[in-house]
Design an enzyme around this catalytic site. Structure first.
Site, PDB file in Angstrom:
ATOM      1  N   VAL A   1       1.018  -1.258  -0.083  1.00  0.00           N
ATOM      2  CA  VAL A   1       0.073   0.049   0.012  1.00  0.00           C
ATOM      3  C   VAL A   1       0.853   1.150   0.041  1.00  0.00           C
ATOM      4  O   VAL A   1       0.609   2.350  -0.590  1.00  0.00           O
ATOM      5  CB  VAL A   1      -1.029  -0.087   1.274  1.00  0.00           C
ATOM      6  CG1 VAL A   1      -0.503   0.340   2.623  1.00  0.00           C
ATOM      7  CG2 VAL A   1      -2.256   0.858   0.978  1.00  0.00           C
TER       8      VAL A   1
ATOM      9  N   ARG B   1       4.187   1.547  -1.058  1.00  0.00           N
ATOM     10  CA  ARG B   1       5.057   1.718  -2.417  1.00  0.00           C
ATOM     11  C   ARG B   1       4.019   2.061  -3.620  1.00  0.00           C
ATOM     12  O   ARG B   1       4.282   3.017  -4.555  1.00  0.00           O
ATOM     13  CB  ARG B   1       5.734   0.379  -2.864  1.00  0.00           C
ATOM     14  CG  ARG B   1       6.920   0.358  -1.802  1.00  0.00           C
ATOM     15  CD  ARG B   1       8.003  -0.610  -1.879  1.00  0.00           C
ATOM     16  NE  ARG B   1       9.233  -0.378  -1.185  1.00  0.00           N
ATOM     17  CZ  ARG B   1      10.139  -1.399  -1.089  1.00  0.00           C
ATOM     18  NH1 ARG B   1      10.134  -2.466  -2.026  1.00  0.00           N
ATOM     19  NH2 ARG B   1      10.880  -1.316  -0.224  1.00  0.00           N
TER      20      ARG B   1
ATOM     21  N   ASP C   1      -8.822 -15.461  10.934  1.00  0.00           N
ATOM     22  CA  ASP C   1     -10.015 -16.253  11.319  1.00  0.00           C
ATOM     23  C   ASP C   1     -10.918 -16.735  10.121  1.00  0.00           C
ATOM     24  O   ASP C   1     -11.794 -17.465  10.132  1.00  0.00           O
ATOM     25  CB  ASP C   1     -11.016 -15.511  12.149  1.00  0.00           C
ATOM     26  CG  ASP C   1     -10.251 -15.438  13.562  1.00  0.00           C
ATOM     27  OD1 ASP C   1      -9.295 -15.839  13.811  1.00  0.00           O
ATOM     28  OD2 ASP C   1     -10.839 -14.577  14.290  1.00  0.00           O
TER      29      ASP C   1
ATOM     30  N   ARG D   1      -2.560 -43.331  21.391  1.00  0.00           N
ATOM     31  CA  ARG D   1      -3.385 -42.302  22.163  1.00  0.00           C
ATOM     32  C   ARG D   1      -4.395 -41.557  21.543  1.00  0.00           C
ATOM     33  O   ARG D   1      -4.417 -41.436  20.030  1.00  0.00           O
ATOM     34  CB  ARG D   1      -2.273 -41.297  22.602  1.00  0.00           C
ATOM     35  CG  ARG D   1      -1.803 -41.796  23.919  1.00  0.00           C
ATOM     36  CD  ARG D   1      -0.707 -40.776  24.436  1.00  0.00           C
ATOM     37  NE  ARG D   1       0.162 -41.487  25.662  1.00  0.00           N
ATOM     38  CZ  ARG D   1       1.353 -40.996  26.201  1.00  0.00           C
ATOM     39  NH1 ARG D   1       1.783 -40.056  25.478  1.00  0.00           N
ATOM     40  NH2 ARG D   1       1.677 -41.386  27.313  1.00  0.00           N
TER      41      ARG D   1
ATOM     42  N   GLU E   1      -9.637 -37.362  12.885  1.00  0.00           N
ATOM     43  CA  GLU E   1     -10.700 -38.365  13.140  1.00  0.00           C
ATOM     44  C   GLU E   1     -12.041 -37.948  13.198  1.00  0.00           C
ATOM     45  O   GLU E   1     -13.207 -38.379  13.157  1.00  0.00           O
ATOM     46  CB  GLU E   1     -10.316 -39.383  14.127  1.00  0.00           C
ATOM     47  CG  GLU E   1      -9.528 -40.656  13.803  1.00  0.00           C
ATOM     48  CD  GLU E   1      -8.107 -40.149  13.143  1.00  0.00           C
ATOM     49  OE1 GLU E   1      -7.548 -39.513  13.755  1.00  0.00           O
ATOM     50  OE2 GLU E   1      -7.823 -40.524  12.081  1.00  0.00           O
TER      51      GLU E   1
ATOM     52  N   GLU F   1     -11.609 -23.119  19.047  1.00  0.00           N
ATOM     53  CA  GLU F   1     -11.638 -22.444  20.323  1.00  0.00           C
ATOM     54  C   GLU F   1     -13.007 -22.106  20.636  1.00  0.00           C
ATOM     55  O   GLU F   1     -13.424 -22.043  21.881  1.00  0.00           O
ATOM     56  CB  GLU F   1     -10.496 -21.379  20.412  1.00  0.00           C
ATOM     57  CG  GLU F   1     -10.570 -20.257  19.477  1.00  0.00           C
ATOM     58  CD  GLU F   1      -9.958 -19.153  19.629  1.00  0.00           C
ATOM     59  OE1 GLU F   1      -9.216 -19.131  20.880  1.00  0.00           O
ATOM     60  OE2 GLU F   1     -10.057 -18.053  19.018  1.00  0.00           O
TER      61      GLU F   1
HETATM   62  O1  F6P Z   1      -9.164 -12.818  15.430  1.00  0.00           O
HETATM   63  C1  F6P Z   1      -7.829 -13.261  15.410  1.00  0.00           C
HETATM   64  C2  F6P Z   1      -7.651 -14.107  16.717  1.00  0.00           C
HETATM   65  O2  F6P Z   1      -6.240 -14.605  16.558  1.00  0.00           O
HETATM   66  C3  F6P Z   1      -8.762 -15.048  17.147  1.00  0.00           C
HETATM   67  O3  F6P Z   1      -8.455 -16.242  16.437  1.00  0.00           O
HETATM   68  C4  F6P Z   1      -8.618 -15.042  18.543  1.00  0.00           C
HETATM   69  O4  F6P Z   1      -9.874 -15.879  19.228  1.00  0.00           O
HETATM   70  C5  F6P Z   1      -8.166 -13.794  19.157  1.00  0.00           C
HETATM   71  O5  F6P Z   1      -7.686 -13.032  18.046  1.00  0.00           O
HETATM   72  C6  F6P Z   1      -7.522 -13.630  20.201  1.00  0.00           C
HETATM   73  O6  F6P Z   1      -7.384 -12.304  20.489  1.00  0.00           O
HETATM   74  P1  F6P Z   1      -6.165 -11.718  21.354  1.00  0.00           P
HETATM   75  O7  F6P Z   1      -4.946 -11.784  20.574  1.00  0.00           O
HETATM   76  O8  F6P Z   1      -6.638 -10.370  21.652  1.00  0.00           O
HETATM   77  O9  F6P Z   1      -6.236 -12.562  22.590  1.00  0.00           O
END
Ligand code: F6P
Length: 328
Positions: free
Chosen positions: A28, A30, A132, A167, A192, A227
């Site tokens: 952006v 250059r 994400d 495991r 799996e 997560e």
């Molecule tokens: O949005 C990117 C991300 O890495 C998510 O995958 C994750 O839940 C969040 O940021 C973690 O945020 P922070 O770095 O503020 O803990």
């Protein structure tokens, strides 16, 4: 006398850093210089905008950064920018520095911020960047490919030790409320079973899938969990600890966490960051504002910020079926 419009734009990185952001900053900058604009880097995202933390960027200032993960501009999640007063302060700073446009490199929250600024009349262009991959307006966003590859490497490594010991492992990957990283690494890593927030699975189902894998003669069982799923690593681990005698096996847990975000950008992320950064500078130069620059079907495209701000990109959950078939 009619005054010349300000040919100076600022660039910032906001929210979670993503590998490939530096390539976007370089491109952006250059490309902006090539179009005859001055470029200003903002430190620490919207927080730095409010504080007026600006530095002029020349072509040499963005040299040698493309291969580095993270963002050389720094990033932040700014609570103050979420307030109208914070945004007014930011606009005052931009006006005082005679900055006529802003490029915002970031994900969903950051593009919502960009949209709010744009609605206040400031010329803004967004650049789609988050590991994400939950942002509309781009098939894939900056940082996703690197994060996928880090997840994949972790799964491959876990399988080696899991097979040696017969495991079962659960590996939790990032993604906030989106299961994209889990689904894709689960498929490419030969998991799996995959647990994602879009299609919740309870621990008994997970246990049944692990048992099934052992019964089919597999020496290991790998579960990839997002997560953001209710039964992520912590949820599954607590359940399995409680029930391990009845279930007949233990579940070992690995949480990838921020390791997944800190990698050296892959070719794909350097190239995507480069194309989107250059595309954003082109749009600024031709006066196209209030849009997010993303990549769709191999083309750099613009989508109005109002269509992407606060909207979660749908996930192709049909791929879970494929994952199930391939886990046989
Ligand atoms: O949005 C990117 C991300 O890495 C998510 O995958 C994750 O839940 C969040 O940021 C973690 O945020 P922070 O770095 O503020 O803990």
């Amino acid at each position: 006398m009619i005054s010349e419009p300000m040919k100076r734009f600022a660039v910032l990185t906001s929210g979670g850093d993503a590998p490939g952001m530096n390539a976007a900053i370089r491109a952006v900058t250059r490309t902006g210089l090539e179009h005859g604009w001055e470029v200003v880097g903002v430190q620490r995202g919207f927080a730095g905008l409010i504080a007026g933390a600006f530095t002029t960027l020349g072509a040499r200032d963005v040299g040698g950064i493309m291969q580095r993960g993270g963002t050389v501009l720094g990033s932040a999640r700014s609570a103050e920018f979420a307030t109208a007063e914070g945004r007014r302060k930011a606009l005052d700073r931009l006006a005082a520095a005679e900055i006529g446009a802003l490029a915002v490199i970031g994900g969903n929250g950051s593009q919502t911020g960009a949209h709010l600024l744009s609605k206040m009349g400031f010329p803004v262009v967004g650049i789609a960047s988050t590991i994400d991959n939950d942002l509309c307006g781009s098939d894939i966003t900056i940082g996703v490919d690197t994060a996928l590859n880090i997840g994949l490497e972790a799964i491959d490594r876990l399988r080696v030790t899991a097979s040696s010991h017969n495991r079962a492992f659960v590996i939790e990957v990032m993604g906030r409320g989106c299961g994209y990283l889990a689904l894709m690494t689960g498929i490419a890593g030969g998991a799996e079973f995959i647990v994602i927030p879009e299609v919740e699975a309870d621990p008994e189902r997970v246990a049944a899938e692990i048992r099934g894998a052992y019964e089919r003669g597999k020496p290991h069982a790998i579960v990839v969990a997002a997560e953001g799923a209710k039964y992520n690593a912590a949820g599954l681990s607590a359940y399995f600890k409680d029930q391990s005698d009845r279930l007949g096996f233990a579940l070992r847990v690995t949480t990838l966490g921020h390791v997944q975000r800190g990698g050296q950008p892959t070719f794909a992320d350097r190239f995507l960051g480069t194309r989107l950064g250059a595309g954003a500078a082109d749009r600024i130069a031709r006066g196209e504002f209030g849009v997010l620059v993303g990549m769709k079907r191999g083309e750099v495209v613009s989508t109005p910020l109002e269509e992407v701000a606060g909207v979660k990109k749908p996930l192709d959950t049909g791929l879970l079926r494929l994952a199930g078939i391939l886990a046989r």
